[in-house]
Scaffold this active site. Structure first.
Site, mmCIF file in Angstrom:
data_model
loop_
_atom_site.group_PDB
_atom_site.id
_atom_site.type_symbol
_atom_site.label_atom_id
_atom_site.label_comp_id
_atom_site.label_asym_id
_atom_site.label_seq_id
_atom_site.Cartn_x
_atom_site.Cartn_y
_atom_site.Cartn_z
ATOM 1 N N GLU A 43 0.803 -1.225 0.000
ATOM 2 C CA GLU A 43 0.000 0.000 0.000
ATOM 3 C C GLU A 43 0.839 1.280 0.000
ATOM 4 O OE1 GLU A 43 -2.449 1.329 2.998
ATOM 5 O OE2 GLU A 43 -0.872 1.518 4.488
ATOM 6 N N ASN A 85 -5.266 1.051 3.760
ATOM 7 C CA ASN A 85 -6.092 2.238 3.549
ATOM 8 C C ASN A 85 -5.546 3.202 2.510
ATOM 9 O OD1 ASN A 85 -4.139 2.493 5.791
ATOM 10 N ND2 ASN A 85 -4.788 4.621 5.826
ATOM 11 N N HIS A 86 -4.307 2.996 2.029
ATOM 12 C CA HIS A 86 -3.758 3.881 0.994
ATOM 13 C C HIS A 86 -3.906 3.311 -0.421
ATOM 14 C CE1 HIS A 86 -2.303 6.689 3.859
ATOM 15 N NE2 HIS A 86 -1.337 5.929 4.339
ATOM 16 N N HIS A 106 0.643 -1.964 8.909
ATOM 17 C CA HIS A 106 0.154 -0.583 8.957
ATOM 18 C C HIS A 106 0.999 0.354 9.811
ATOM 19 C CE1 HIS A 106 -2.466 2.877 8.682
ATOM 20 N NE2 HIS A 106 -2.628 2.901 9.996
ATOM 21 N N HIS A 148 4.173 0.173 10.672
ATOM 22 C CA HIS A 148 5.538 0.287 10.152
ATOM 23 C C HIS A 148 6.627 -0.012 11.173
ATOM 24 C CE1 HIS A 148 4.610 2.843 6.304
ATOM 25 N NE2 HIS A 148 3.647 1.962 6.562
#
Length: 274
Positions: free
Chosen positions: A39, A67-68, A188, A190
């Protein structure tokens, strides 16, 4: 069956790290399937056909996202292209392009070639709701729907990318789905967490796999920009380092095909220069 799952690949430096480090890891661990979260693949936000192709050529078999994935204009039109091998979270609204689950056929070398040795991995991509701007469908209920859908089908392992912000939501989902999946791998945030474990009913779990991103950065973003945003309370445009130290974060999951659960999960973290 061994599955190598790579955390969020961020931008050019992340892609270059994959190309540099993956051949060595394939030789060392001999994984049967390589999956990565894409993403943040294209300059840190979203993916593109070119960046996905680049990573497929580097050796990644399949991609999950978060979500990206709808961030880059026009890319959503390609999410229905089976050739791209990419999922978007299943608990987005059903009317959106793409799918959140896919059965992947693989033939581990030690099991023989052809139908006799072929195994089916159900890869599922889910997204959490806590601290997220969007109002997604319930990932717990969506998981139940997917498992019910494949109940009568021959599935040898279920692998889940749970893309979420809150550690509590990830851990709760891990226990909720324990025994129903071979692995639940968080993405998500990271930052690689050190809580890899086999849950009581046999599911391999980690709260976050971590990212493949610039090491001296804030979640892959130029650290000076993020510090300025905190000091000034202004959302400055993000920039992503293209060279320097880069960290590679992944996990290796060893799946027990007989019982459809996992025997082991190993964290992998390396820092190299690009």
């Amino acid at each position: 069956m061994k599955i190598l799952f790579i955390g969020d690949i961020v931008g050019f430096i992340g892609r270059e790290t994959i190309k540099k480090i993956l051949p060595k890891l394939k030789k060392k661990y001999n994984p049967d399937l390589i999956i990565a979260n894409a993403e943040n693949l294209a300059h840190g936000k979203g993916a593109s056909i070119n960046t996905l192709t680049e990573m497929k050529e580097a050796g990644i078999d399949y991609f999950t996202s978060g979500n990206h994935i709808f961030s880059r204009k026009g890319f959503a039109d390609f999410l229905d292209d089976d050739g791209l091998n990419i999922l978007r979270p299943a608990n987005y609204p059903d009317n959106l392009p793409g799918t959140g689950e896919k059965v992947i056929n693989i033939s581990p070398p030690r099991l023989g070639r052809g139908e006799a040795g072929q195994k089916k991995v159900l890869l599922v991509n889910l997204i959490g709701r806590v601290f997220m701007r969007e109002d997604f469908d319930c990932p717990f209920k969506k998981f139940n729907e997917i498992i019910k859908k494949y109940k009568t089908k021959k599935i040898d392992a279920v692998i889940i990318d749970f893309h979420a912000e809150a550690t509590s939501e990830k851990k709760a989902f891990g226990f909720y789905a324990d025994g129903k999946a071979a692995a639940i791998l968080g993405t998500h945030t990271h930052i690689q967490t050190s809580d890899e474990q086999i849950l009581p009913l046999g599911t391999a779990y980690i709260t976050d796999v971590g990212a493949t991103a610039a090491h001296n950065s804030v979640l892959g973003v130029d650290k000076k920009i993020v510090i300025s945003s905190f000091l000034d309370q202004i959302n400055y445009t993000h920039d992503f380092p293209r060279s320097g130290q880069c960290e590679f974060n992944a996990v290796l999951v060893d799946v027990d095909l007989k019982n459809k659960i996992s025997k082991n999960i190993k964290r992998i973290r390396e820092i190299i220069n690009i």
